[in-house]
Design a protein around this motif. Sequence first.
Motif, PDB file in Angstrom:
ATOM      1  N   ASP A  96       8.429 -44.568  34.432  1.00  0.00           N
ATOM      2  CA  ASP A  96       9.188 -45.661  35.044  1.00  0.00           C
ATOM      3  C   ASP A  96       8.859 -46.967  34.321  1.00  0.00           C
ATOM      4  OD1 ASP A  96      10.759 -47.161  36.647  1.00  0.00           O
ATOM      5  OD2 ASP A  96       9.553 -46.968  38.466  1.00  0.00           O
ATOM      6  N   ILE A  97       9.540 -47.187  33.188  1.00  0.00           N
ATOM      7  CA  ILE A  97       9.335 -48.381  32.366  1.00  0.00           C
ATOM      8  C   ILE A  97      10.642 -49.181  32.387  1.00  0.00           C
ATOM      9  CG2 ILE A  97       8.807 -49.236  30.054  1.00  0.00           C
ATOM     10  CD1 ILE A  97       7.428 -46.511  29.537  1.00  0.00           C
ATOM     11  N   GLY A 120       6.946 -54.326  20.284  1.00  0.00           N
ATOM     12  CA  GLY A 120       5.759 -53.586  20.679  1.00  0.00           C
ATOM     13  C   GLY A 120       6.018 -52.221  21.278  1.00  0.00           C
ATOM     14  N   MET A 121       7.285 -51.886  21.533  1.00  0.00           N
ATOM     15  CA  MET A 121       7.616 -50.574  22.102  1.00  0.00           C
ATOM     16  C   MET A 121       8.003 -49.602  20.994  1.00  0.00           C
ATOM     17  SD  MET A 121      10.601 -49.433  24.822  1.00  0.00           S
ATOM     18  CE  MET A 121       9.701 -49.594  26.376  1.00  0.00           C
ATOM     19  N   VAL A 122       7.356 -48.434  20.972  1.00  0.00           N
ATOM     20  CA  VAL A 122       7.710 -47.364  20.031  1.00  0.00           C
ATOM     21  C   VAL A 122       8.987 -46.701  20.532  1.00  0.00           C
ATOM     22  CG1 VAL A 122       6.952 -45.151  19.082  1.00  0.00           C
ATOM     23  CG2 VAL A 122       5.308 -46.999  19.387  1.00  0.00           C
ATOM     24  N   VAL A 123       9.883 -46.301  19.625  1.00  0.00           N
ATOM     25  CA  VAL A 123      11.163 -45.718  20.043  1.00  0.00           C
ATOM     26  C   VAL A 123      10.992 -44.308  20.589  1.00  0.00           C
ATOM     27  CG1 VAL A 123      13.421 -44.910  19.218  1.00  0.00           C
ATOM     28  CG2 VAL A 123      12.596 -47.172  18.571  1.00  0.00           C
ATOM     29  N   HIS A 124      10.275 -43.439  19.867  1.00  0.00           N
ATOM     30  CA  HIS A 124      10.141 -42.056  20.349  1.00  0.00           C
ATOM     31  C   HIS A 124       8.715 -41.556  20.164  1.00  0.00           C
ATOM     32  CE1 HIS A 124       9.960 -40.334  16.308  1.00  0.00           C
ATOM     33  NE2 HIS A 124      10.950 -41.139  15.970  1.00  0.00           N
ATOM     34  N   THR A 148       3.196 -41.595  25.095  1.00  0.00           N
ATOM     35  CA  THR A 148       3.593 -42.258  26.334  1.00  0.00           C
ATOM     36  C   THR A 148       3.981 -43.700  26.023  1.00  0.00           C
ATOM     37  OG1 THR A 148       1.325 -42.992  26.805  1.00  0.00           O
ATOM     38  CG2 THR A 148       1.996 -40.846  27.700  1.00  0.00           C
ATOM     39  N   GLY A 149       4.694 -44.302  26.952  1.00  0.00           N
ATOM     40  CA  GLY A 149       5.062 -45.702  26.809  1.00  0.00           C
ATOM     41  C   GLY A 149       6.183 -45.980  25.835  1.00  0.00           C
ATOM     42  N   THR A 150       6.869 -44.935  25.359  1.00  0.00           N
ATOM     43  CA  THR A 150       7.934 -45.124  24.372  1.00  0.00           C
ATOM     44  C   THR A 150       9.285 -45.327  25.050  1.00  0.00           C
ATOM     45  OG1 THR A 150       8.621 -42.807  24.132  1.00  0.00           O
ATOM     46  CG2 THR A 150       6.667 -43.508  22.891  1.00  0.00           C
ATOM     47  N   LEU A 151      10.265 -45.718  24.255  1.00  0.00           N
ATOM     48  CA  LEU A 151      11.625 -45.867  24.766  1.00  0.00           C
ATOM     49  C   LEU A 151      12.143 -44.541  25.304  1.00  0.00           C
ATOM     50  CD1 LEU A 151      14.201 -47.561  25.127  1.00  0.00           C
ATOM     51  CD2 LEU A 151      14.844 -46.929  22.790  1.00  0.00           C
ATOM     52  N   VAL A 152      11.811 -43.444  24.633  1.00  0.00           N
ATOM     53  CA  VAL A 152      12.245 -42.125  25.097  1.00  0.00           C
ATOM     54  C   VAL A 152      11.661 -41.804  26.469  1.00  0.00           C
ATOM     55  CG1 VAL A 152      11.925 -39.638  24.706  1.00  0.00           C
ATOM     56  CG2 VAL A 152      12.850 -41.080  22.893  1.00  0.00           C
ATOM     57  N   ASN A 153      10.386 -42.097  26.686  1.00  0.00           N
ATOM     58  CA  ASN A 153       9.784 -41.877  28.004  1.00  0.00           C
ATOM     59  C   ASN A 153      10.548 -42.639  29.091  1.00  0.00           C
ATOM     60  OD1 ASN A 153       7.024 -41.976  26.050  1.00  0.00           O
ATOM     61  ND2 ASN A 153       7.137 -40.272  27.483  1.00  0.00           N
ATOM     62  N   ALA A 154      10.916 -43.874  28.767  1.00  0.00           N
ATOM     63  CA  ALA A 154      11.660 -44.701  29.725  1.00  0.00           C
ATOM     64  C   ALA A 154      13.068 -44.155  29.953  1.00  0.00           C
ATOM     65  CB  ALA A 154      11.727 -46.140  29.225  1.00  0.00           C
ATOM     66  N   LEU A 155      13.741 -43.731  28.883  1.00  0.00           N
ATOM     67  CA  LEU A 155      15.101 -43.196  28.999  1.00  0.00           C
ATOM     68  C   LEU A 155      15.132 -41.902  29.807  1.00  0.00           C
ATOM     69  CD1 LEU A 155      16.374 -43.837  25.359  1.00  0.00           C
ATOM     70  CD2 LEU A 155      17.370 -44.804  27.446  1.00  0.00           C
ATOM     71  N   MET A 156      14.100 -41.074  29.629  1.00  0.00           N
ATOM     72  CA  MET A 156      14.058 -39.812  30.373  1.00  0.00           C
ATOM     73  C   MET A 156      13.970 -40.067  31.880  1.00  0.00           C
ATOM     74  SD  MET A 156      11.651 -37.500  27.889  1.00  0.00           S
ATOM     75  CE  MET A 156      11.582 -36.115  29.005  1.00  0.00           C
ATOM     76  N   LYS A 157      13.255 -41.104  32.280  1.00  0.00           N
ATOM     77  CA  LYS A 157      13.184 -41.465  33.696  1.00  0.00           C
ATOM     78  C   LYS A 157      14.501 -42.043  34.175  1.00  0.00           C
ATOM     79  CE  LYS A 157      11.170 -42.496  37.655  1.00  0.00           C
ATOM     80  NZ  LYS A 157      10.699 -41.463  38.606  1.00  0.00           N
ATOM     81  N   TYR A 158      15.083 -42.923  33.369  1.00  0.00           N
ATOM     82  CA  TYR A 158      16.304 -43.615  33.783  1.00  0.00           C
ATOM     83  C   TYR A 158      17.528 -42.702  33.760  1.00  0.00           C
ATOM     84  CZ  TYR A 158      20.129 -46.984  33.862  1.00  0.00           C
ATOM     85  OH  TYR A 158      21.267 -47.666  34.181  1.00  0.00           O
ATOM     86  N   SER A 214      20.761 -36.704  31.455  1.00  0.00           N
ATOM     87  CA  SER A 214      21.958 -37.246  30.796  1.00  0.00           C
ATOM     88  C   SER A 214      21.624 -37.897  29.457  1.00  0.00           C
ATOM     89  CB  SER A 214      22.639 -38.264  31.722  1.00  0.00           C
ATOM     90  OG  SER A 214      23.033 -37.676  32.921  1.00  0.00           O
ATOM     91  N   LEU A 215      21.035 -37.122  28.557  1.00  0.00           N
ATOM     92  CA  LEU A 215      20.773 -37.561  27.191  1.00  0.00           C
ATOM     93  C   LEU A 215      21.126 -36.415  26.258  1.00  0.00           C
ATOM     94  CD1 LEU A 215      17.273 -39.309  27.494  1.00  0.00           C
ATOM     95  CD2 LEU A 215      19.420 -40.443  26.916  1.00  0.00           C
ATOM     96  N   SER A 216      21.643 -36.740  25.079  1.00  0.00           N
ATOM     97  CA  SER A 216      21.949 -35.675  24.123  1.00  0.00           C
ATOM     98  C   SER A 216      20.663 -34.967  23.728  1.00  0.00           C
ATOM     99  CB  SER A 216      22.633 -36.255  22.879  1.00  0.00           C
ATOM    100  OG  SER A 216      21.707 -36.978  22.107  1.00  0.00           O
TER     101      SER A 216
END
Length: 304
Positions: free
Chosen positions: A75-76, A95-99, A106-116, A120-122
């Motif tokens: 939950d980012i 400062g945020m790693v993409v994947h 942990t703490g990456t954009l992918v981690n955040a997208l998976m929660k959000y 619904s991601l390719s």
Amino acid sequence: MKEIILECDTDEVRIDAWLSSSLEDYSRSYIQKLCQDGNIFVNGERARQNFKLKAGDNIVLNVPEPEMLNILAEDIPLDIVYEDEHIIVINKPKGMVVHPAAGNYTGTLVNALMKYCGDSLSDINGIIRPGIVHRIDKDTSGLLVVAKSNKAHEILSDKLKTHEIKREYIALAEGIIYENNGKIDAPIGRHHVDRKKMSVNLKNGREAITHFTVLERFHDATYLQLKLETGRTHQIRVHLSYINHPIMGDTVYGRKKQRFKTHGQVLHAIRLQFEHPITGEKLQFETEVPDYFQKLMEELRKTH
């Protein structure tokens, strides 16, 4: 197992050196491991890592599927610029790693997208990079588009290859650039010594073109707008370093001793333009200049 087929265009060069320069996503050490495991063939025969290639040699790489990892949804907060059922445009913070990758699971954009986004991601890029069409560096802020459906991902990937996705950046470069605008046309490949870095490589590099416009000049610094004609790894950072005006805060390609605490390169992806992969609608997005960027310019104006 993923198969990659290439034809060598150079005489008397080691296979591990040539492949790591030709394939941006694979380091020299990884290529050597593929050789050791018997997964690289030249003209139908298994090749060792010190094999000398000749122009016209046919090379086949059998790349094993990546090890499945348990990537956690986190939950980012996300700065969402646009979203529909096919795509989502994110303004990524500095400062945020993409994947996820070694050292950053942990703490990456992918981690955040998976929660959000949930499911619904390719899934074209597998568990490590769901939805990720293109990347920007950890310490580069700004816009990137993420695919929520496989069809959207395939179309966006094709548009990226044909340079139909237009990306504009702003940066603060060291020194004063006296030309009001210019074009940097210099091929980029793996650094010949440090394989974690990229460099201008006139012999084995891939075409790389960056256009720049000067927006403001300070004392020993220049505020630039940059447009990418190609999209090589670290392209803007390498190109500005090549013309002796590296990005402020870039300790990899620029000055080791920095005047300001910038926590990485001062580079922001400010505009993104492309046709919607499903509807064909022309989309254009723009962000504000981020706070960290604005504060540094204020400091430079004071010294100027």
